[in-house]
Design a protein around this motif. Structure first.
Motif, short mmCIF file in Angstrom:
data_model
loop_
_atom_site.label_atom_id
_atom_site.label_comp_id
_atom_site.label_asym_id
_atom_site.label_seq_id
_atom_site.Cartn_x
_atom_site.Cartn_y
_atom_site.Cartn_z
N SER A 150 -3.97 8.21 -21.48
CA SER A 150 -3.28 9.57 -20.87
C SER A 150 -4.65 10.46 -20.46
O SER A 150 -4.40 11.54 -20.43
CB SER A 150 -2.75 10.08 -22.01
N THR A 165 7.38 16.27 -21.09
CA THR A 165 6.17 17.34 -21.21
C THR A 165 4.88 16.35 -21.18
O THR A 165 5.18 14.90 -21.37
CB THR A 165 6.47 17.84 -22.63
N GLU A 166 3.66 16.87 -20.93
CA GLU A 166 2.52 16.21 -21.02
C GLU A 166 2.23 15.65 -22.47
O GLU A 166 1.80 14.73 -22.71
CB GLU A 166 1.36 17.05 -20.86
N THR A 167 2.64 16.35 -23.25
CA THR A 167 2.31 16.01 -24.63
C THR A 167 3.10 14.76 -25.12
O THR A 167 2.65 13.70 -25.91
CB THR A 167 2.80 17.12 -25.86
N GLY A 168 4.44 14.63 -24.59
CA GLY A 168 5.33 13.53 -24.61
C GLY A 168 4.83 12.35 -24.10
O GLY A 168 5.00 11.20 -24.90
N ARG A 169 4.39 12.53 -22.95
CA ARG A 169 3.73 11.47 -22.29
C ARG A 169 2.61 10.86 -22.92
O ARG A 169 2.37 9.61 -23.12
CB ARG A 169 3.49 11.86 -20.70
N ALA A 170 1.66 11.72 -23.46
CA ALA A 170 0.55 11.50 -23.88
C ALA A 170 0.91 10.58 -25.05
O ALA A 170 0.16 9.46 -25.63
CB ALA A 170 -0.35 12.57 -24.41
N SER A 171 1.81 11.02 -26.05
CA SER A 171 2.22 10.41 -27.43
C SER A 171 2.88 9.08 -27.28
O SER A 171 2.33 8.09 -27.73
CB SER A 171 3.27 11.33 -28.03
N GLN A 212 9.46 11.22 -20.08
CA GLN A 212 9.22 12.26 -20.89
C GLN A 212 9.14 13.47 -20.28
O GLN A 212 8.57 13.48 -19.11
CB GLN A 212 7.74 12.15 -21.65
N LYS A 239 -0.18 6.69 -26.08
CA LYS A 239 -0.79 6.29 -27.11
C LYS A 239 -0.38 5.48 -28.03
O LYS A 239 -1.01 4.47 -28.66
CB LYS A 239 -1.25 7.75 -27.88
N SER A 291 7.26 22.18 -33.27
CA SER A 291 6.02 21.53 -33.21
C SER A 291 6.01 20.01 -34.12
O SER A 291 6.96 19.70 -34.61
CB SER A 291 4.80 21.98 -33.69
N LEU A 292 5.19 19.31 -33.72
CA LEU A 292 5.45 17.74 -34.18
C LEU A 292 5.35 17.94 -35.58
O LEU A 292 6.19 17.35 -36.28
CB LEU A 292 4.35 16.94 -33.47
#
Length: 276
Positions: free
Chosen positions: A101, A174-180, A172, A183, A248-249
């Motif tokens: 990512s 969001t960028e956070t969701g895609r990165a998660s 996903q 990973k 938040s997560l």
């Protein structure tokens, strides 16, 4: 073949390659039903009349597009090592890059194999056969130089996880969701690739027993239940619904864990803390 014929053949090859390079991203973005010949030709800077000099139909372009932008196959084929250990190390790098990512446009999100999978599933028999042939080509290349056991299970599982991760990452919001998502898939594929080095029935000395196996033994219940683990009492709210915002997560984790029944929190709570 004379000089003029050679020149014309080279020109046609360049035009065909240009059409495919423009068509594949369009099909990924909009699906085959959402893309017309005029749009493909417009992207390539050519007229509609030139299309039929290279392809008989849009379906033919779609089938050819399934062979374009397949970074897993392309990069696996570029491996240069001559021994099992080197080829495996290079393969690990290929999958890491595919699911990384760190780039603005990860390879996994530009992969035709993943991006068109559901369109192919709903499409023609020819499309499914072409997609399956590409999967097989990747699996054959993954097994090059490897003493692979488990009757190809590890090979296919690693490919399934990588491509499935790409599909879910693209979905996903969001960028956070895609990165998660990327990973998690990256870690899972590397775990599967550990099996490439395994001897039949023997755990390699270089691969330690995973910590999860050791620590999980501390939480084995005295009585084994066949019922599934309890679901959280409430999932995190979805952004946009009645003004709700996604927590938040860490908060989401905490809410989910606190909602579990106290008597059943031991082992599954640890699993959630460890992996989710």
């Amino acid at each position: 073949m004379n000089t003029e014929q050679s020149r014309k053949a080279a020109h046609n090859k360049r035009v065909r390659a240009s059409l495919l390079s423009k068509a594949a991203p369009l099909f990924r973005e909009k699906g085959p039903d959402g893309v017309g010949i005029d749009e493909v030709m417009g992207r390539a800077g050519l007229t509609r009349g030139a299309f039929y000099a290279h392809f008989p139909s849009k379906e033919a372009v779609f089938l050819e597009s399934l062979r374009q932008d397949t970074p897993l196959l392309q990069n696996l084929e570029r491996r240069v090592s001559q021994d099992q250990k080197g080829l495996l190390a290079e393969m690990r790098g290929v999958f890491d890059n595919y699911l990384s990512s760190g780039n603005p446009k990860p390879q996994a999100l530009r992969c035709t194999l993943a991006g068109l999978a559901m369109d192919v599933a709903r499409g023609s028999q020819e499309a499914r056969a072409t997609h399956e042939a590409m999967q097989l080509a990747i699996r054959v290349e993954m097994a090059r130089g490897q003493d692979v056991h488990h009757d190809d299970v590890i090979v296919q599982a690693a490919l399934n996880l990588a491509v499935g991760t790409a599909v879910l990452a693209a979905a996903q919001n969001t960028e956070t969701g895609r990165a998660s998502a990327l990973k998690a898939g990256q870690a899972g594929v590397q775990d599967l690739l550990d099996g490439f080095a395994a001897q039949s029935g023997v755990v390699p000395a270089s691969i330690a027993v995973p910590e999860v196996v050791v620590r999980a033994q501390e939480f084995v219940p005295t009585s084994v239940s066949t019922s599934p683990p309890p679901r959280p009492a409430m999932l995190p709210p979805i952004a946009g619904q009645d003004g709700a915002t996604v927590p938040s997560l860490p908060e989401a984790k905490q809410d989910q864990m606190q909602s579990a029944e106290p008597a059943k929190r031991g082992f599954w709570a640890w699993i959630k803390r460890k992996f989710f």
